[in-house]
Design a protein around this motif. Structure first.
Motif, PDB file in Angstrom:
ATOM      1  N   THR A 266      12.932  19.247 -13.798  1.00 34.24           N
ATOM      2  CA  THR A 266      14.320  18.790 -13.807  1.00 34.24           C
ATOM      3  C   THR A 266      15.268  19.782 -13.138  1.00 34.24           C
ATOM      4  N   ARG A 267      14.816  21.018 -12.934  1.00 30.53           N
ATOM      5  CA  ARG A 267      15.675  22.027 -12.307  1.00 30.53           C
ATOM      6  C   ARG A 267      15.341  22.239 -10.826  1.00 30.53           C
ATOM      7  N   LEU A 268      14.400  21.468 -10.293  1.00 35.16           N
ATOM      8  CA  LEU A 268      14.023  21.600  -8.893  1.00 35.16           C
ATOM      9  C   LEU A 268      15.070  20.991  -7.972  1.00 35.16           C
ATOM     10  N   GLU A 269      15.219  21.575  -6.789  1.00 33.78           N
ATOM     11  CA  GLU A 269      16.185  21.070  -5.821  1.00 33.78           C
ATOM     12  C   GLU A 269      15.843  19.639  -5.400  1.00 33.78           C
ATOM     13  N   GLU A 270      14.549  19.364  -5.183  1.00 32.86           N
ATOM     14  CA  GLU A 270      14.154  18.038  -4.713  1.00 32.86           C
ATOM     15  C   GLU A 270      14.369  16.943  -5.765  1.00 32.86           C
ATOM     16  N   TYR A 271      14.298  17.360  -7.035  1.00 33.29           N
ATOM     17  CA  TYR A 271      14.379  16.370  -8.117  1.00 33.29           C
ATOM     18  C   TYR A 271      15.853  16.105  -8.441  1.00 33.29           C
ATOM     19  N   TYR A 272      16.440  15.222  -7.645  1.00 30.51           N
ATOM     20  CA  TYR A 272      17.874  14.941  -7.738  1.00 30.51           C
ATOM     21  C   TYR A 272      18.263  14.242  -9.032  1.00 30.51           C
ATOM     22  N   LEU A 273      17.310  13.588  -9.710  1.00 34.42           N
ATOM     23  CA  LEU A 273      17.642  12.688 -10.815  1.00 34.42           C
ATOM     24  C   LEU A 273      18.433  13.386 -11.925  1.00 34.42           C
ATOM     25  N   THR A 274      17.932  14.530 -12.387  1.00 28.96           N
ATOM     26  CA  THR A 274      18.603  15.227 -13.487  1.00 28.96           C
ATOM     27  C   THR A 274      19.962  15.746 -13.052  1.00 28.96           C
TER      28      THR A 274
ATOM     29  N   ILE B  82      27.132  12.731 -13.351  1.00 31.77           N
ATOM     30  CA  ILE B  82      27.766  11.487 -13.788  1.00 31.77           C
ATOM     31  C   ILE B  82      28.287  11.625 -15.221  1.00 31.77           C
ATOM     32  N   LEU B  83      27.469  12.195 -16.107  1.00 32.02           N
ATOM     33  CA  LEU B  83      27.884  12.366 -17.502  1.00 32.02           C
ATOM     34  C   LEU B  83      29.118  13.262 -17.597  1.00 32.02           C
ATOM     35  N   GLN B  84      29.100  14.356 -16.852  1.00 31.64           N
ATOM     36  CA  GLN B  84      30.231  15.285 -16.903  1.00 31.64           C
ATOM     37  C   GLN B  84      31.510  14.664 -16.353  1.00 31.64           C
ATOM     38  N   ASN B  85      31.387  13.934 -15.253  1.00 32.44           N
ATOM     39  CA  ASN B  85      32.570  13.384 -14.589  1.00 32.44           C
ATOM     40  C   ASN B  85      33.169  12.192 -15.327  1.00 32.44           C
ATOM     41  N   ASN B  86      32.384  11.580 -16.207  1.00 29.13           N
ATOM     42  CA  ASN B  86      32.842  10.365 -16.885  1.00 29.13           C
ATOM     43  C   ASN B  86      32.746  10.471 -18.402  1.00 29.13           C
ATOM     44  N   ILE B  87      32.719  11.708 -18.900  1.00 32.24           N
ATOM     45  CA  ILE B  87      32.431  11.912 -20.320  1.00 32.24           C
ATOM     46  C   ILE B  87      33.448  11.234 -21.236  1.00 32.24           C
ATOM     47  N   ASP B  88      34.729  11.219 -20.871  1.00 29.69           N
ATOM     48  CA  ASP B  88      35.736  10.599 -21.740  1.00 29.69           C
ATOM     49  C   ASP B  88      35.492   9.101 -21.891  1.00 29.69           C
ATOM     50  N   GLU B  89      35.201   8.431 -20.776  1.00 27.12           N
ATOM     51  CA  GLU B  89      34.914   6.993 -20.844  1.00 27.12           C
ATOM     52  C   GLU B  89      33.628   6.725 -21.620  1.00 27.12           C
TER      53      GLU B  89
ATOM     54  N   LEU C  53      18.310   4.580  -8.634  1.00 25.18           N
ATOM     55  CA  LEU C  53      18.611   3.513  -7.683  1.00 25.18           C
ATOM     56  C   LEU C  53      17.767   3.633  -6.416  1.00 25.18           C
ATOM     57  N   LYS C  54      17.576   2.523  -5.745  1.00 24.82           N
ATOM     58  CA  LYS C  54      16.798   2.502  -4.508  1.00 24.82           C
ATOM     59  C   LYS C  54      17.522   3.297  -3.420  1.00 24.82           C
ATOM     60  N   LYS C  55      16.727   4.009  -2.612  1.00 23.90           N
ATOM     61  CA  LYS C  55      17.289   4.843  -1.542  1.00 23.90           C
ATOM     62  C   LYS C  55      16.200   5.141  -0.530  1.00 23.90           C
ATOM     63  N   ASP C  56      16.460   6.037   0.429  1.00 27.25           N
ATOM     64  CA  ASP C  56      15.492   6.334   1.478  1.00 27.25           C
ATOM     65  C   ASP C  56      14.176   6.855   0.917  1.00 27.25           C
ATOM     66  N   ARG C  57      13.077   6.398   1.529  1.00 25.12           N
ATOM     67  CA  ARG C  57      11.734   6.821   1.129  1.00 25.12           C
ATOM     68  C   ARG C  57      11.601   8.348   1.105  1.00 25.12           C
ATOM     69  N   GLU C  58      12.150   9.025   2.117  1.00 26.76           N
ATOM     70  CA  GLU C  58      11.985  10.476   2.221  1.00 26.76           C
ATOM     71  C   GLU C  58      12.566  11.194   1.002  1.00 26.76           C
ATOM     72  N   ILE C  59      13.707  10.745   0.542  1.00 29.91           N
ATOM     73  CA  ILE C  59      14.348  11.357  -0.628  1.00 29.91           C
ATOM     74  C   ILE C  59      13.526  11.097  -1.881  1.00 29.91           C
TER      75      ILE C  59
ATOM     76  N   ASP D 221      26.946   9.690  -4.026  1.00 26.27           N
ATOM     77  CA  ASP D 221      25.939   9.231  -3.062  1.00 26.27           C
ATOM     78  C   ASP D 221      25.285   7.921  -3.483  1.00 26.27           C
ATOM     79  N   ALA D 222      25.613   7.462  -4.704  1.00 25.44           N
ATOM     80  CA  ALA D 222      24.973   6.262  -5.271  1.00 25.44           C
ATOM     81  C   ALA D 222      23.453   6.413  -5.328  1.00 25.44           C
ATOM     82  N   PHE D 223      23.000   7.631  -5.637  1.00 20.89           N
ATOM     83  CA  PHE D 223      21.574   7.883  -5.838  1.00 20.89           C
ATOM     84  C   PHE D 223      21.138   7.420  -7.235  1.00 20.89           C
TER      85      PHE D 223
END
Length: 314
Positions: A45-53, A59-66, A190-196, A303-305
Motif C-alpha cells: 500500500t506504500r508503493l509508488e506504483e500502487y496508486y489505490l491506497t 479522497i477521504l482527506q479531501n471529503n472528510i466533512d461530507e 475505476l477502469k483506466k489505462d492498462r499500463e497503470i 485523475d478519476a483513478f
C-alpha cells in the motif's frame, strides 16, 4: 463441541486441494492474509506504483466533512478486512459520537495487534474486534439500542476481488446484517489505462511477488507442503474483456508438490490463478449494487483513478 480452529484448518485444506486439483488451478485470495501476508500487503500500500491506497486516502482527506455527515451520529462503524486500520484513523479522528468501531479480519494475530494500538490512540472509542471470514456469514456484536445506524466501511477496492456472482451474494449478505438504517462506505477502483493497472500489481521492488508467493509459504507452514517458491513466478495481467487484473503464480518447470498425503503435479508454464481485481465504471458499479443499495454520494480523485462511494441500504 468441535475445535473451531481444527474445523477452520480442515475447511481451508479442503478448499486448497479442491482448487489445485482443478484443470485450471486456483487458490483463494482470502488466504493471502496470514500475519506475514498482512505485513506484506501493508508494504504494498506504500508503493509508488500502487496508486489505490494513495488515491483513496486523498479522497477521504479531501471529503472528510461530507463523509462524516453521511455516516451520522451514534453509528456502529464496521470495517471489513481492517488490517492495520490506517484509513479508519481518518474517520476516527472526526467521528466524535461513534457508538462503536467493529474491525473484522481473517488474520487474528494481526487484527489484535492493530486493535491494541487503536485502543491506546482512541481511548474514547469502544472497539470490538471480530475474527471472521467476512466472505461467509458472520455475527456482529449485539449492541442492542446503543447505536442509531450501522455503516460498513469496505475500503481498498477489495470488492474487486469478487466475481460478479460473488459480488451479488456479498451485497445481499451485507444488506442483511442490519434490520435498521444502514449504509456502506466503499472504495471502488475505476477502469483506466492498462499500463497503470498492470504496474500497480507488478511493482519494481517485487513486494507483490512476495505477497503472492506467500500463499505457497503459508500452505507449507500450515499443512507441511513442500512448495519451492523459487520455482514459481509471479505475473499479473489486465484482462480487458472481463475488466479485471488477473494474478497468477506460474510453474517454472515440471514438478510435483505434496500437501499432506496428496500429490499435486504441475506442467512447465502451468499457472495457479490466485486473485482477480475487477475494475468498474461508475455506471457499472451503480448497476451492480442497485438491488440492495442506492448510491448516495460518489467522490473521486482529480485523475478519476479511484472512487469512494456512500451507499444507502434500500
Amino acid at each position: 463441541m468441535a475445535n473451531s480452529k481444527a474445523v477452520n484448518e480442515s475447511a481451508m485444506l479442503d478448499e486448497i486441494l479442491h482448487g489445485l486439483k482443478r484443470p485450471n488451478k486456483r487458490l483463494p485470495s482470502k488466504y493471502f492474509y496470514d500475519e506475514m501476508g498482512s505485513r506484506l500487503f501493508d508494504q504494498i500500500t506504500r508503493l509508488e506504483e500502487y496508486y489505490l491506497t494513495r488515491k483513496e486516502k486523498e479522497i477521504l482527506q479531501n471529503n472528510i466533512d461530507e463523509i462524516v455527515d453521511n455516516i451520522g451520529t451514534r453509528a456502529m462503524l464496521v470495517e471489513l478486512g481492517s488490517g492495520s486500520s490506517q484509513k479508519t484513523r481518518l474517520l476516527l479522528d472526526q467521528l466524535d459520537n461513534l457508538s462503536a468501531y467493529v474491525p473484522v479480519d481473517i488474520s487474528e494475530k494481526y487484527l489484535l495487534k492493530a486493535v491494541n494500538e487503536l485502543r491506546l490512540d482512541y481511548p474514547r472509542v469502544t472497539i470490538i474486534p471480530v475474527f471472521a471470514d467476512y466472505t461467509n456469514t458472520f455475527r456482529l456484536p449485539d449492541l442492542s439500542g446503543s447505536y442509531e445506524n450501522q455503516v460498513i466501511f469496505f475500503p481498498g477496492s477489495t470488492i474487486g476481488n469478487f466475481s460478479p456472482d460473488e459480488t451479488q451474494q456479498f451485497l445481499q449478505t451485507m444488506a442483511s446484517l442490519s434490520d435498521r438504517e444502514a449504509g456502506m462506505l466503499i472504495g471502488v477502483d475505476l477502469k483506466k489505462d492498462r499500463e497503470i493497472l498492470e504496474a500497480a500489481y507488478n511493482d519494481s521492488k517485487g513486494i507483490t511477488a512476495s505477497f503472492n508467493k506467500n500463499l505457497l509459504v503459508r500452505v507449507n507452514k500450515e499443512f507441511g507442503a513442500d512448495f519451492n517458491t523459487d520455482q514459481f513466478t509471479h505475473k499479473a495481467t489486465y484482462n480487458a474483456g472481463k475488466g479485471r487484473i488477473e494474478m497468477h503464480l506460474i510453474s517454472d518447470c515440471e514438478q510435483s508438490v505434496l500437501i499432506k498425503d496428496e500429490e499435486v503435479s504441475f506442467e512447465e508454464g502451468e499457472y495457479i490463478h490466485t486473485e482477480n481485481s475487477y475494475k468498474y465504471t461508475l455506471e457499472d458499479f451503480e448497476s451492480i449494487v442497485s438491488k440492495w443499495f442506492t448510491v448516495k454520494e460518489v467522490w473521486t480523485d482529480e485523475d478519476a483513478f479511484f472512487s469512494v462511494q456512500y451507499l444507502d441500504k434500500k
